[in-house]
Design an enzyme around this catalytic site. Structure first.
Site, PDB file in Angstrom:
ATOM      1  N   CYS A   1     -18.311  -5.018  12.075  1.00 43.38           N
ATOM      2  CA  CYS A   1     -18.264  -5.905  13.243  1.00 43.38           C
ATOM      3  C   CYS A   1     -16.984  -5.764  14.051  1.00 43.38           C
ATOM      4  O   CYS A   1     -16.810  -6.465  15.055  1.00 43.38           O
ATOM      5  CB  CYS A   1     -18.428  -7.361  12.796  1.00 43.38           C
ATOM      6  SG  CYS A   1     -16.974  -8.050  11.964  1.00 43.38           S
TER       7      CYS A   1
ATOM      8  N   GLU B   1      13.479 -14.580 -19.889  1.00 42.08           N
ATOM      9  CA  GLU B   1      14.279 -15.802 -19.920  1.00 42.08           C
ATOM     10  C   GLU B   1      13.339 -16.996 -19.952  1.00 42.08           C
ATOM     11  O   GLU B   1      12.163 -16.879 -19.596  1.00 42.08           O
ATOM     12  CB  GLU B   1      15.216 -15.892 -18.717  1.00 42.08           C
ATOM     13  CG  GLU B   1      14.523 -15.840 -17.381  1.00 42.08           C
ATOM     14  CD  GLU B   1      15.506 -15.787 -16.216  1.00 42.08           C
ATOM     15  OE1 GLU B   1      15.136 -16.273 -15.121  1.00 42.08           O
ATOM     16  OE2 GLU B   1      16.616 -15.263 -16.401  1.00 42.08           O
TER      17      GLU B   1
ATOM     18  N   GLN C   1      -1.969 -13.822 -12.087  1.00 37.81           N
ATOM     19  CA  GLN C   1      -1.516 -14.221 -10.756  1.00 37.81           C
ATOM     20  C   GLN C   1      -1.252 -12.992  -9.893  1.00 37.81           C
ATOM     21  O   GLN C   1      -1.001 -13.125  -8.696  1.00 37.81           O
ATOM     22  CB  GLN C   1      -0.226 -15.037 -10.873  1.00 37.81           C
ATOM     23  CG  GLN C   1      -0.381 -16.324 -11.666  1.00 37.81           C
ATOM     24  CD  GLN C   1       0.951 -16.987 -11.907  1.00 37.81           C
ATOM     25  OE1 GLN C   1       1.506 -17.641 -11.041  1.00 37.81           O
ATOM     26  NE2 GLN C   1       1.475 -16.821 -13.111  1.00 37.81           N
TER      27      GLN C   1
ATOM     28  N   CYS D   1     -16.825 -11.305   9.537  1.00 34.73           N
ATOM     29  CA  CYS D   1     -18.101 -11.296   8.820  1.00 34.73           C
ATOM     30  C   CYS D   1     -17.938 -11.435   7.309  1.00 34.73           C
ATOM     31  O   CYS D   1     -18.938 -11.523   6.599  1.00 34.73           O
ATOM     32  CB  CYS D   1     -18.886 -10.029   9.151  1.00 34.73           C
ATOM     33  SG  CYS D   1     -18.216  -8.508   8.416  1.00 34.73           S
TER      34      CYS D   1
ATOM     35  N   HIS E   1      -5.124 -15.172  -7.680  1.00 27.49           N
ATOM     36  CA  HIS E   1      -4.650 -15.115  -6.297  1.00 27.49           C
ATOM     37  C   HIS E   1      -5.327 -14.013  -5.489  1.00 27.49           C
ATOM     38  O   HIS E   1      -4.859 -13.671  -4.404  1.00 27.49           O
ATOM     39  CB  HIS E   1      -3.132 -14.908  -6.267  1.00 27.49           C
ATOM     40  CG  HIS E   1      -2.355 -16.085  -6.772  1.00 27.49           C
ATOM     41  ND1 HIS E   1      -1.174 -15.962  -7.466  1.00 27.49           N
ATOM     42  CD2 HIS E   1      -2.599 -17.418  -6.694  1.00 27.49           C
ATOM     43  CE1 HIS E   1      -0.721 -17.169  -7.784  1.00 27.49           C
ATOM     44  NE2 HIS E   1      -1.569 -18.062  -7.329  1.00 27.49           N
TER      45      HIS E   1
ATOM     46  N   TYR F   1       0.802  -1.212   0.000  1.00 25.65           N
ATOM     47  CA  TYR F   1       0.000   0.000   0.000  1.00 25.65           C
ATOM     48  C   TYR F   1       0.845   1.278   0.000  1.00 25.65           C
ATOM     49  O   TYR F   1       0.615   2.160  -0.826  1.00 25.65           O
ATOM     50  CB  TYR F   1      -0.976  -0.031   1.174  1.00 25.65           C
ATOM     51  CG  TYR F   1      -1.901  -1.229   1.073  1.00 25.65           C
ATOM     52  CD1 TYR F   1      -2.947  -1.235   0.153  1.00 25.65           C
ATOM     53  CD2 TYR F   1      -1.694  -2.372   1.836  1.00 25.65           C
ATOM     54  CE1 TYR F   1      -3.772  -2.341   0.014  1.00 25.65           C
ATOM     55  CE2 TYR F   1      -2.515  -3.488   1.708  1.00 25.65           C
ATOM     56  CZ  TYR F   1      -3.544  -3.466   0.789  1.00 25.65           C
ATOM     57  OH  TYR F   1      -4.355  -4.571   0.642  1.00 25.65           O
TER      58      TYR F   1
END
Length: 248
Positions: free
Chosen positions: A154, A216, A104, A133, A122, A73
């Site tokens: 929650c 490669e 991915q 929740c 992923h 982030y």
């Protein structure tokens, strides 16, 4: 480096295909400033992989989140932008020849480039999921200066909505990947070594011809790839776009 003749052949294959599927890995985003996890310069050379182990996360959510915030982030979120390879795939979809991207990666760069049908095999760092929740919200709705972030519904601990070590691939991602591969008449693989299971098995789920773009050789090059373009993803994208008359 790939030859002119190889690029001409790849462009012909793409031009004649009607149901292209792209399968992408970390290598497509390296040129957007996102480091890979593995290798000498990879993130695991600087961070302990245990921060993404599900058991460790639940036992030490604050410690895990400190590294997660820094990697995904503070750094990636602030600096990463789609590159020419992301845009090339988005333009193929706009033209109607590419039916979907299976990635991915968790960086949301395909969507930012304009791709609409993206299977995030992923998961994604763009949303956070409540461990109690299961509510999902964009990470931008949360103050990540206070760790671990908490669910506004929650007060459960929030977790990035991507697959940790110890978690299974989301069933819907499996189903949609298999659906796309079952319809494909050409597979374009970009920037993946083929070493991370079970994602590594996806190119074998279709009999469609396969173009591989990598700096490669990968585990696919010798026995699965039909045409190998040995170049950076952005270099290959620009060469192919030029031949196909695509503006990037």
């Amino acid at each position: 480096m790939a030859t002119k003749g190889q690029y001409d052949e790849a462009a012909r294959m793409i031009d004649e295909a009607r149901r292209i599927v792209a399968f992408t890995g970390a290598g497509i985003s390296v040129e957007s400033g996102i480091p890979t996890f593995r290798g000498a310069e990879g993130l695991w050379s600087r961070y302990d992989p245990k921060i993404l182990d599900l058991g460790y996360f639940f036992a030490h959510p604050r410690e895990s989140w400190e590294a997660i915030r820094e990697i995904f982030y503070d750094y990636m979120g602030a600096n990463a932008r789609p590159n020419a390879a992301h845009r090339f795939l988005a333009r193929l979809e706009e033209a109607g020849s590419l039916i979907g991207v299976i990635t991915q990666n968790i960086d949301n760069l395909h969507q930012e480039a304009g791709s609409r049908t993206v299977v995030e095999f992923h998961g994604t760092a763009w949303t956070l999921v409540c461990t109690e929740c299961r509510d999902r919200t964009p990470f931008t709705e949360h103050d990540l200066s206070e760790l671990p972030p908490r669910c506004t519904r929650c007060f459960g601990v929030l977790k990035p909505d991507f697959v940790f070590f110890g978690e299974s691939i989301p069933p819907e991602a499996w189903r949609e990947s298999e659906r796309l591969l079952g319809e494909a008449d050409l597979l374009i693989v970009v920037g993946t070594t083929g070493e991370v299971a079970p994602a590594s098995m996806l190119p074998y789920q279709t009999r469609a011809p396969m173009i591989e773009i990598n700096v490669e050789p990968s585990r696919y090059t010798a026995d699965r790839t039909d045409l190998y373009l040995e170049d950076k993803a952005t270099v290959a994208a620009r060469e192919l776009a030029k031949r196909l008359g695509i503006e990037l």
